[in-house]
Design a protein around this motif. Structure first.
Motif, PDB file in Angstrom:
ATOM      1  N   ILE A  54       0.676  -1.406  -0.081  1.00 46.71           N
ATOM      2  CA  ILE A  54      -0.100  -0.046  -0.046  1.00 46.71           C
ATOM      3  C   ILE A  54       0.953   1.330  -0.054  1.00 46.71           C
ATOM      4  CG2 ILE A  54      -0.522   0.129   2.519  1.00 46.71           C
ATOM      5  CD1 ILE A  54      -3.372   1.005   2.132  1.00 46.71           C
ATOM      6  N   PHE A  55       2.101   1.294   0.581  1.00 45.63           N
ATOM      7  CA  PHE A  55       2.990   2.374   0.369  1.00 45.63           C
ATOM      8  C   PHE A  55       3.434   2.504  -1.099  1.00 45.63           C
ATOM      9  CE2 PHE A  55       7.380   3.715   0.590  1.00 45.63           C
ATOM     10  CZ  PHE A  55       7.256   5.284   0.885  1.00 45.63           C
ATOM     11  N   VAL A  56       3.775   1.497  -1.629  1.00 49.25           N
ATOM     12  CA  VAL A  56       4.049   1.625  -3.070  1.00 49.25           C
ATOM     13  C   VAL A  56       3.076   2.222  -3.962  1.00 49.25           C
ATOM     14  CG1 VAL A  56       4.900   0.259  -5.156  1.00 49.25           C
ATOM     15  CG2 VAL A  56       5.777  -0.049  -2.900  1.00 49.25           C
ATOM     16  N   ALA A  57       1.745   1.698  -3.387  1.00 50.98           N
ATOM     17  CA  ALA A  57       0.366   2.159  -4.201  1.00 50.98           C
ATOM     18  C   ALA A  57       0.214   3.688  -3.961  1.00 50.98           C
ATOM     19  CB  ALA A  57      -0.736   1.426  -3.689  1.00 50.98           C
ATOM     20  N   THR A  58       0.748   4.297  -2.870  1.00 55.33           N
ATOM     21  CA  THR A  58       0.765   5.772  -2.734  1.00 55.33           C
ATOM     22  C   THR A  58       1.099   6.676  -3.819  1.00 55.33           C
ATOM     23  OG1 THR A  58       2.418   6.036  -1.322  1.00 55.33           O
ATOM     24  CG2 THR A  58       0.323   5.489  -0.214  1.00 55.33           C
ATOM     25  N   PHE A  59       2.297   6.093  -4.483  1.00 57.15           N
ATOM     26  CA  PHE A  59       2.857   6.663  -5.667  1.00 57.15           C
ATOM     27  C   PHE A  59       2.269   6.312  -6.919  1.00 57.15           C
ATOM     28  CE2 PHE A  59       5.844   6.204  -2.221  1.00 57.15           C
ATOM     29  CZ  PHE A  59       6.339   7.622  -1.877  1.00 57.15           C
ATOM     30  N   GLN A  60       1.242   5.581  -7.139  1.00 57.11           N
ATOM     31  CA  GLN A  60       0.777   5.230  -8.324  1.00 57.11           C
ATOM     32  C   GLN A  60      -0.794   5.798  -8.463  1.00 57.11           C
ATOM     33  OE1 GLN A  60       1.304   1.097  -7.316  1.00 57.11           O
ATOM     34  NE2 GLN A  60       2.194   0.911  -8.993  1.00 57.11           N
ATOM     35  N   ASP A  61      -1.370   5.584  -9.624  1.00 56.17           N
ATOM     36  CA  ASP A  61      -2.680   6.125 -10.027  1.00 56.17           C
ATOM     37  C   ASP A  61      -3.826   5.308  -9.405  1.00 56.17           C
ATOM     38  OD1 ASP A  61      -4.561   7.847 -11.565  1.00 56.17           O
ATOM     39  OD2 ASP A  61      -4.967   6.312 -12.303  1.00 56.17           O
ATOM     40  N   GLY A  62      -4.557   5.769  -8.597  1.00 59.42           N
ATOM     41  CA  GLY A  62      -5.561   5.119  -7.954  1.00 59.42           C
ATOM     42  C   GLY A  62      -6.289   4.292  -8.868  1.00 59.42           C
ATOM     43  N   ASN A  63      -6.879   4.692  -9.956  1.00 58.76           N
ATOM     44  CA  ASN A  63      -7.716   3.909 -10.817  1.00 58.76           C
ATOM     45  C   ASN A  63      -6.895   2.798 -11.473  1.00 58.76           C
ATOM     46  OD1 ASN A  63      -9.967   5.844 -10.692  1.00 58.76           O
ATOM     47  ND2 ASN A  63      -8.856   7.284 -12.084  1.00 58.76           N
ATOM     48  N   LEU A 258     -15.494   8.737  -0.066  1.00 58.76           N
ATOM     49  CA  LEU A 258     -15.038   9.020  -1.292  1.00 58.76           C
ATOM     50  C   LEU A 258     -15.630   7.969  -2.403  1.00 58.76           C
ATOM     51  CD1 LEU A 258     -11.344   9.321   0.025  1.00 58.76           C
ATOM     52  CD2 LEU A 258     -13.109  11.177  -0.548  1.00 58.76           C
ATOM     53  N   LEU A 259     -16.143   7.103  -2.020  1.00 63.44           N
ATOM     54  CA  LEU A 259     -16.762   5.980  -3.007  1.00 63.44           C
ATOM     55  C   LEU A 259     -18.091   6.369  -3.065  1.00 63.44           C
ATOM     56  CD1 LEU A 259     -15.198   3.027  -1.956  1.00 63.44           C
ATOM     57  CD2 LEU A 259     -14.215   4.335  -3.630  1.00 63.44           C
ATOM     58  N   LEU A 268      -7.230   9.325  -3.645  1.00 62.97           N
ATOM     59  CA  LEU A 268      -7.022   9.905  -2.204  1.00 62.97           C
ATOM     60  C   LEU A 268      -7.462   8.877  -1.099  1.00 62.97           C
ATOM     61  CD1 LEU A 268      -7.019  12.177  -0.284  1.00 62.97           C
ATOM     62  CD2 LEU A 268      -9.534  12.832  -0.607  1.00 62.97           C
ATOM     63  N   LEU A 269      -8.271   7.756  -1.508  1.00 56.96           N
ATOM     64  CA  LEU A 269      -8.763   6.588  -0.596  1.00 56.96           C
ATOM     65  C   LEU A 269      -7.469   6.033  -0.432  1.00 56.96           C
ATOM     66  CD1 LEU A 269     -11.169   5.095   0.738  1.00 56.96           C
ATOM     67  CD2 LEU A 269     -11.159   3.834  -1.554  1.00 56.96           C
ATOM     68  N   ILE A 270      -6.658   5.869  -1.146  1.00 61.61           N
ATOM     69  CA  ILE A 270      -5.478   4.862  -0.930  1.00 61.61           C
ATOM     70  C   ILE A 270      -4.574   5.366  -0.273  1.00 61.61           C
ATOM     71  CG2 ILE A 270      -3.639   3.609  -2.110  1.00 61.61           C
ATOM     72  CD1 ILE A 270      -5.098   3.162  -4.735  1.00 61.61           C
ATOM     73  N   ILE A 271      -4.124   6.669  -0.413  1.00 64.27           N
ATOM     74  CA  ILE A 271      -3.154   7.530   0.481  1.00 64.27           C
ATOM     75  C   ILE A 271      -3.576   7.775   1.687  1.00 64.27           C
ATOM     76  CG2 ILE A 271      -3.773   9.748  -0.655  1.00 64.27           C
ATOM     77  CD1 ILE A 271      -0.582  10.273  -0.470  1.00 64.27           C
ATOM     78  N   GLY A 272      -5.102   8.214   1.803  1.00 62.13           N
ATOM     79  CA  GLY A 272      -5.810   8.518   2.884  1.00 62.13           C
ATOM     80  C   GLY A 272      -5.559   6.974   4.044  1.00 62.13           C
ATOM     81  N   ALA A 273      -6.073   6.185   3.223  1.00 58.75           N
ATOM     82  CA  ALA A 273      -5.899   4.967   3.904  1.00 58.75           C
ATOM     83  C   ALA A 273      -4.551   4.498   4.748  1.00 58.75           C
ATOM     84  CB  ALA A 273      -6.466   3.605   3.316  1.00 58.75           C
ATOM     85  N   PHE A 274      -3.391   4.802   3.819  1.00 54.63           N
ATOM     86  CA  PHE A 274      -2.130   4.629   4.331  1.00 54.63           C
ATOM     87  C   PHE A 274      -1.927   5.615   5.366  1.00 54.63           C
ATOM     88  CE2 PHE A 274       2.571   5.856   4.204  1.00 54.63           C
ATOM     89  CZ  PHE A 274       2.875   4.730   4.414  1.00 54.63           C
ATOM     90  N   PHE A 275      -2.005   6.811   5.334  1.00 54.17           N
ATOM     91  CA  PHE A 275      -2.058   7.682   6.373  1.00 54.17           C
ATOM     92  C   PHE A 275      -2.636   7.255   7.648  1.00 54.17           C
ATOM     93  CE2 PHE A 275       0.426  10.126   3.702  1.00 54.17           C
ATOM     94  CZ  PHE A 275       1.423  10.977   4.251  1.00 54.17           C
ATOM     95  N   SER A 276      -3.843   6.778   7.352  1.00 49.96           N
ATOM     96  CA  SER A 276      -4.623   6.463   8.585  1.00 49.96           C
ATOM     97  C   SER A 276      -3.972   5.396   9.516  1.00 49.96           C
ATOM     98  CB  SER A 276      -5.947   5.752   8.379  1.00 49.96           C
ATOM     99  OG  SER A 276      -5.905   4.481   7.599  1.00 49.96           O
ATOM    100  N   LEU A 277      -2.874   4.478   8.812  1.00 49.25           N
ATOM    101  CA  LEU A 277      -2.181   3.721   9.827  1.00 49.25           C
ATOM    102  C   LEU A 277      -1.256   4.160  10.778  1.00 49.25           C
ATOM    103  CD1 LEU A 277      -1.207   0.956   6.918  1.00 49.25           C
ATOM    104  CD2 LEU A 277      -3.124   1.092   8.359  1.00 49.25           C
ATOM    105  N   LEU A 278      -0.911   5.421  10.325  1.00 51.06           N
ATOM    106  CA  LEU A 278       0.334   6.072  11.316  1.00 51.06           C
ATOM    107  C   LEU A 278      -0.042   6.163  12.774  1.00 51.06           C
ATOM    108  CD1 LEU A 278       1.445   8.760   8.625  1.00 51.06           C
ATOM    109  CD2 LEU A 278       2.307   6.499   9.152  1.00 51.06           C
ATOM    110  N   PRO A 279      -1.169   6.557  13.066  1.00 51.31           N
ATOM    111  CA  PRO A 279      -1.481   6.869  14.621  1.00 51.31           C
ATOM    112  C   PRO A 279      -1.545   5.539  15.093  1.00 51.31           C
ATOM    113  CG  PRO A 279      -3.248   7.993  13.217  1.00 51.31           C
ATOM    114  CD  PRO A 279      -2.599   7.350  12.460  1.00 51.31           C
ATOM    115  N   VAL A 280      -1.876   4.441  14.561  1.00 47.33           N
ATOM    116  CA  VAL A 280      -1.869   3.172  15.256  1.00 47.33           C
ATOM    117  C   VAL A 280      -0.491   2.533  15.461  1.00 47.33           C
ATOM    118  CG1 VAL A 280      -2.500   0.845  15.263  1.00 47.33           C
ATOM    119  CG2 VAL A 280      -3.949   2.534  14.388  1.00 47.33           C
TER     120      VAL A 280
END
Length: 302
Positions: A54-63, A258-259, A268-280
């Motif tokens: 998912i980290f690598v996916a944040t640098f790719q196009d979501g579609n 977002l859906l 935004l969904l993918i990178i937002g989901a990745f950043f949601s892991l940080l607090p945990v």
């Protein structure tokens, strides 16, 4: 006069009788450590693969990711920082949702630890009428799925006019049955002589709990902070039912918006989901030194 008896020493070549205990041949310490290390590395890789993907996916196009799925067959020329630019410049209310989740999680974790430990302290250290019956009720409550209590709780919230309020997310769950059970098991391992010494020194009952018991319960507090924090941070169903205003949404609900039937913002969904892991991850790093000690102590007491 009887003849002296002579002890017969068994021959070293005498075969061992069948059915006797077998000799144990433990593995050499170095070999055991190697096997253990390889096993732990394998488990760590299994856990880290989705995070890396998912980290690598944040640098790719979501579609493209939704169309082709997550893969490590990466076209380096297609990687870009566009998703990060969008997150920090054109993400709409994302960071408001993020802040809402941080505040709700922090308040609810602190309240749950305080209330649940206080209730568990009463069960562990005091004798009162109906104590066992009330504790059995707590154990039974652990077996009841939230979905069964959700509808009557929702009706009560609506009747009281408390919908779209953070209070109805936090307060109904401060006395968590699992957390009460865990703290009760931990407190049973604390000698009651410590309480008696505090009373002799003139410390009040509340003072004994806050000044003597809680300071030596850091492992249990750390373990429960991690477990409750993970559950509360990812809580989706109950906040979805009671929150109505978009600016009050928590992060899981906000990401779900977002859906839509009119368009999906997968990037935004993918990178937002990745950043949601940080607090945990931050929560685990902050309390991980207490986690193993707390879980072990709570498991063996009582």
């Amino acid at each position: 006069m009887s003849a002296p008896t002579t002890a017969v020493t068994p021959s070293p070549t005498t075969p061992r009788r069948r059915g006797g205990p077998r000799e144990k041949h433990p593995l050499p310490q170095r070999l055991f450590a190697t096997i253990q290390g390889c096993f732990l590395v394998a488990i760590a890789l299994i856990v880290l693969v989705p995070l890396v993907a998912i980290f690598v996916a944040t640098f790719q196009d979501g579609n493209e990711i939704i169309r082709n799925g997550l893969s490590f067959d990466i076209d380096l020329d297609a990687l870009s920082l566009q998703n990060y630019v969008m997150l920090f410049t054109d993400s709409g209310p994302y960071f408001r949702w993020f802040l809402n989740s941080v505040v709700v999680t922090a308040v609810q974790v602190a309240g749950t630890l305080l209330v649940s430990s206080f209730v568990a302290y009463g069960f562990a250290m005091y004798d009162f009428k109906g104590k066992n019956a009330w504790f059995v009720a707590v154990l039974l409550l652990m077996t009841v799925p939230f979905e069964i209590m959700m509808l009557p709780l929702f009706v009560m919230v609506n009747d009281l006019g408390l919908a779209d309020n953070y209070a109805v997310i936090v307060f109904p769950f401060l006395a968590a049955s699992v957390t009460i059970f865990f703290f009760r098991q931990y407190f049973l391992g604390i000698p009651k002589e410590l309480l008696e010494a505090g009373r002799v020194d003139g410390v009040t009952e509340f003072g004994i709990f806050f000044k003597l018991v809680l300071p030596i319960s850091k492992p249990a507090l750390g373990a429960m902070a991690i477990l409750n924090g993970m559950v509360i941070w990812n809580n989706f169903l109950w906040p979805l039912l009671v929150l109505r205003s978009s600016e009050k949404f928590t992060l899981p609900i906000g990401l779900n918006t977002l859906l839509t039937p009119y368009g999906n913002n997968y990037s935004l969904l993918i990178i937002g989901a990745f950043f949601s892991l940080l607090p945990v991850l931050v929560l685990f790093v902050a309390f991980q030194r207490f986690f193993v000690a707390g879980m072990t102590a709570g498991a063996v007491k009582g």
